[in-house]
Write a protein that holds these residues in place. Structure first.
Motif, PDB file in Angstrom:
ATOM      1  N   ASP A   1       0.846  -1.196   0.000  1.00 16.77           N
ATOM      2  CA  ASP A   1       0.000   0.000   0.000  1.00 16.77           C
ATOM      3  C   ASP A   1       0.879   1.243   0.000  1.00 16.77           C
ATOM      4  O   ASP A   1       0.591   2.221  -0.680  1.00 16.77           O
ATOM      5  CB  ASP A   1      -0.909   0.004   1.227  1.00 16.77           C
TER       6      ASP A   1
ATOM      7  N   ALA B   1       3.919   1.560  -1.144  1.00 11.18           N
ATOM      8  CA  ALA B   1       4.542   1.746  -2.450  1.00 11.18           C
ATOM      9  C   ALA B   1       3.536   2.276  -3.459  1.00 11.18           C
ATOM     10  O   ALA B   1       3.852   3.128  -4.291  1.00 11.18           O
ATOM     11  CB  ALA B   1       5.134   0.422  -2.935  1.00 11.18           C
ATOM     12  N   ARG B   2       2.314   1.797  -3.356  1.00 14.00           N
ATOM     13  CA  ARG B   2       1.296   2.228  -4.312  1.00 14.00           C
ATOM     14  C   ARG B   2       0.983   3.718  -4.116  1.00 14.00           C
ATOM     15  O   ARG B   2       0.956   4.467  -5.082  1.00 14.00           O
ATOM     16  CB  ARG B   2       0.034   1.378  -4.133  1.00 14.00           C
ATOM     17  N   THR B   3       0.787   4.140  -2.862  1.00 10.84           N
ATOM     18  CA  THR B   3       0.511   5.568  -2.656  1.00 10.84           C
ATOM     19  C   THR B   3       1.758   6.405  -2.963  1.00 10.84           C
ATOM     20  O   THR B   3       1.638   7.573  -3.291  1.00 10.84           O
ATOM     21  CB  THR B   3       0.044   5.865  -1.216  1.00 10.84           C
ATOM     22  N   ASP B   4       2.936   5.797  -2.857  1.00 10.02           N
ATOM     23  CA  ASP B   4       4.149   6.525  -3.239  1.00 10.02           C
ATOM     24  C   ASP B   4       4.265   6.677  -4.749  1.00 10.02           C
ATOM     25  O   ASP B   4       5.172   7.346  -5.241  1.00 10.02           O
ATOM     26  CB  ASP B   4       5.405   5.811  -2.704  1.00 10.02           C
ATOM     27  N   GLY B   5       3.393   6.005  -5.484  1.00 11.83           N
ATOM     28  CA  GLY B   5       3.359   6.204  -6.925  1.00 11.83           C
ATOM     29  C   GLY B   5       3.929   5.060  -7.746  1.00 11.83           C
ATOM     30  O   GLY B   5       4.216   5.242  -8.929  1.00 11.83           O
ATOM     31  N   ALA B   6       4.085   3.883  -7.151  1.00 15.36           N
ATOM     32  CA  ALA B   6       4.676   2.771  -7.893  1.00 15.36           C
ATOM     33  C   ALA B   6       3.593   1.952  -8.604  1.00 15.36           C
ATOM     34  O   ALA B   6       2.510   1.751  -8.070  1.00 15.36           O
ATOM     35  CB  ALA B   6       5.464   1.876  -6.949  1.00 15.36           C
TER      36      ALA B   6
ATOM     37  N   ALA C   1      -7.513   7.118  -0.048  1.00 17.66           N
ATOM     38  CA  ALA C   1      -6.200   6.860  -0.651  1.00 17.66           C
ATOM     39  C   ALA C   1      -6.325   6.206  -2.028  1.00 17.66           C
ATOM     40  O   ALA C   1      -5.420   6.299  -2.845  1.00 17.66           O
ATOM     41  CB  ALA C   1      -5.373   5.959   0.267  1.00 17.66           C
TER      42      ALA C   1
ATOM     43  N   LEU D   1      -6.883   2.905  -2.190  1.00 16.80           N
ATOM     44  CA  LEU D   1      -6.472   1.516  -1.999  1.00 16.80           C
ATOM     45  C   LEU D   1      -7.684   0.606  -1.931  1.00 16.80           C
ATOM     46  O   LEU D   1      -7.573  -0.610  -1.962  1.00 16.80           O
ATOM     47  CB  LEU D   1      -5.648   1.392  -0.714  1.00 16.80           C
TER      48      LEU D   1
ATOM     49  N   ALA E   1      -4.608   4.766  -7.015  1.00 14.26           N
ATOM     50  CA  ALA E   1      -3.960   5.274  -5.799  1.00 14.26           C
ATOM     51  C   ALA E   1      -2.680   6.037  -6.119  1.00 14.26           C
ATOM     52  O   ALA E   1      -2.402   7.077  -5.534  1.00 14.26           O
ATOM     53  CB  ALA E   1      -3.651   4.113  -4.865  1.00 14.26           C
ATOM     54  N   ARG E   2      -1.920   5.520  -7.083  1.00 13.74           N
ATOM     55  CA  ARG E   2      -0.617   6.146  -7.302  1.00 13.74           C
ATOM     56  C   ARG E   2      -0.710   7.489  -8.000  1.00 13.74           C
ATOM     57  O   ARG E   2       0.255   8.231  -8.063  1.00 13.74           O
ATOM     58  CB  ARG E   2       0.301   5.200  -8.085  1.00 13.74           C
TER      59      ARG E   2
END
Lengths: 280, 349
Positions: A173, A175-180, B50, B52, B72-73
């Motif tokens: 999660d 990493a995903r919110t970090d943009g990956a 978020a 997610l 999300a990203r």
């Protein structure tokens, strides 16, 4: 106090005695192989055991001069390395999917993959033979790579999956919110985190592959594809009779590299083998 | 700059409800705290902001733009997790740089931003370490640095302090509030700790059973609770909730008598009174009970009284001491009494 300390000392002696005997018991075949492999042929087939052997490199010289041992060794290494590479390329994404995504039939698919290990290999031997013959792959390393990869794919997938299931969801999660992207997450976060599991799976696949006999015997017919394990069978027939010391030596040589690798990674290995069992 | 609106948000997995109906308007630069017991839907709501988690119904709107279908990203929110979620194979430096790398920030900028963020949380000396070589507090600061490094539209913090010990938690709480004010970034903070909620929040959203129970400033939530759930959740020790009967404008329950009620009601009622609004009296009083326990804390004494088969908490003076089973008289502050309908739990005003 003193008696207790003595008792603890005794316990330790007993423990080492038991563990030592067990280790010796397990090592007997290895020692025996080495001892046979380094004796002259005449000394092996005497009716009375000879406890102090005469050291001889007869077998060593013979396997290199009379047999294309170099080819066998090369075939083994290429087929094994190639098959493990195929396994990892297929198993890592599969394990990731099985451990992370939820979709209909996920558990079933996991089980189907594992079920390929459940049947006796002999059942599929004939179809596999025809399959490779039709593809023109008989007696090639490519066929060996494919068949070893197929045999091991399920185990490799399951070991890696059990490691991946241990990675907290939070990490992904984050990493995903970090943009990956998904692929980035797999490549930069998941794979480094499960590296011990990947190494474990690879080593286990190697062990299975180096010991594989049935399919190799079926596919290989010349030194183009003979591996160490099938080469061993060559020492049992022919005009020379059974060449015990050469068999023992080759078996020992096939054993050493795997042994070294296993010792090097044994901490990860035991974890990898038990994890699947505990987590299911 | 980010204003978040949640309209008619629902989340359901098959027959299991996560969030039933959530409507919130979060102002730009606001620090809003979702507070509630575990399983109340607060984390699920945050995960829907978020990206997610997808809402089953309703819309997530960020600055007027519906975000439901945005990954999300691409939402430009930064999240801080309870378990820190640092990437174990990377150094702290690489961890903080990760979001910059994912967003293709120029290399020359990356280094400067990472060092700035690390200095803000006082981690400048530990950048070469792996997360495993850091203490819990340092890890949480590293996770904060990773969140602030790219100056996102929004911070989402999911119980970020729950894994820390009490002393560290307080220090980090102040630091988080300070950073949020300094950076002026809209923040949603999820916690089950009411002290954290009270101290941090501009507004608190109290949730239970997937529903919002009350939204308000900490003062409103504390002094004007909407129902028994909010009343019982906020305050330490929580509000005493005493079931009784109202007849002829008089509240009656085991050990408790209260005349001249400010409400017009007849029949069963739940009286709410906070321990800090009770005072030990020489005689008379509204409550007569037997001393059940005395717990000195240094700055005050928690006194537990037994009235009928009910235990009532009172905050007494710090020098208050008593033997057990002694009869004790207590008066309530008449300005600070709360009445609730026992059937619905809603406040009677």
């Amino acid at each position: 106090m003193a008696s207790q300390r003595r008792k603890r000392g005794q316990n330790r002696v007993v423990r080492y005695l038991i563990l030592g005997s067990w280790a010796l018991f397990c090592l007997v075949p290895v020692i025996w192989f080495l001892s046979i492999g380094l004796r002259p042929r005449t000394e092996i087939i005497t009716p009375q055991p000879i406890y102090v052997p005469t050291l001889s490199l007869d077998a060593w010289n013979m396997i290199w001069s009379d047999w294309p041992m170099g080819s066998y060794l090369r075939n083994s290494v290429l087929a094994i390395v190639g098959s493990v590479a195929i396994d990892l390329v297929l198993a890592i994404p599969a394990a990731y999917s099985l451990s992370r995504y939820t979709y209909r039939g996920r558990e079933d698919i996991g089980f189907y993959i594992l079920s390929t290990r459940m049947m006796a290999p002999a059942i599929v031997a004939i179809p596999i033979f025809f399959l490779f013959r039709n593809m023109g792959l008989l007696d090639t390393i490519w066929a060996l790579m494919l068949i070893y990869a197929a045999i091991n794919l399920s185990v490799v997938t399951w070991i890696i999956r059990s490691y991946m299931m241990d990675i907290p969801q939070e990490l992904e999660d984050a990493a995903r919110t970090d943009g990956a992207s998904d692929l980035r997450i797999l490549w930069e976060i998941i794979i480094p985190a499960v590296l011990p599991g990947i190494i474990t799976a690879a080593v286990i696949a190697m062990i299975f592959a180096i010991n594989e006999f049935l399919f190799t015997l079926l596919i290989a017919s010349t030194k183009n594809a003979y591996t160490m394990s099938v080469a061993l069978a060559n020492f049992t027939g022919g005009s020379d009779g059974v060449i015990y010391n050469a068999i023992a030596l080759v078996a020992f040589l096939a054993f050493v590299p795997i042994f070294v690798v296993v010792v090097a990674i044994q901490k990860h290995l035991s974890r990898g083998l038990t994890m699947g069992a505990v987590k299911g | 700059m980010a204003r978040i609106e949640l309209t008619g948000i629902q989340k359901r997995w098959g027959n299991v409800w996560g969030v039933r109906d959530v409507n919130i308007d979060i102002a730009d630069q606001e620090l809003i705290v979702f507070l509630g017991p575990s399983g109340c839907g607060k984390t699920t709501t945050m995960r829907m902001i978020a990206g997610l988690e997808d809402p089953t119904e309703g819309q997530v709107i960020m600055d007027g733009e519906v975000m439901n279908d945005i990954d999300a990203r691409d939402r430009d929110v930064a999240m801080v997790f309870q378990g820190y979620a640092l990437y174990p194979n990377m150094t702290i430096y690489e961890n903080i740089r990760f979001p910059l790398r994912m967003r293709s920030v120029p290399r020359s900028e990356q280094d400067r931003l990472v060092r700035e963020a690390a200095d803000m949380v006082e981690l400048g000396d530990l950048l070469d370490r792996k997360p495993s070589a850091l203490s819990g507090g340092q890890r949480q600061r590293a996770a904060l640095a990773r969140a602030i490094v790219r100056q996102p539209q929004m911070f989402l913090m999911d119980e970020p302090l729950s894994n820390l010990d009490a002393k560290l938690r307080q220090a980090m709480r102040v630091q988080i509030k300070h950073l949020q004010r300094q950076l002026k970034i809209t923040t949603v903070y999820v916690t089950h700790d009411q002290i954290e909620a009270m101290t941090l929040a501009d507004r608190i959203v109290i949730m239970e059973g997937g529903l919002i129970q009350q939204i308000g400033t900490p003062d409103q939530i504390y002094s004007d609770p909407a129902n028994t759930f909010v009343a019982g959740f906020i305050g330490a020790p929580p509000m005493n909730l005493i079931e009784g009967q109202v007849k002829d404008n008089r509240f009656q329950s085991a050990g408790v008598t209260l005349p001249d009620l400010p409400i017009s009601w007849d029949g069963p009622v739940t009286l709410g009174v906070r321990p800090e609004d009770c005072r030990v009296a020489a005689d008379g009083g509204h409550l007569i009970g037997q001393v059940y326990g005395v717990e000195p804390t240094g700055d005050m004494t928690y006194l537990t009284l037994k009235a009928g088969d009910r235990l009532i908490e009172v905050k007494a003076d710090r020098d208050y001491r008593s033997d057990l089973d002694v009869t004790c008289h207590v008066t309530f502050d008449p300005q600070r009494l709360y009445f609730f309908d026992p059937k619905t739990g809603q406040r009677i005003r």
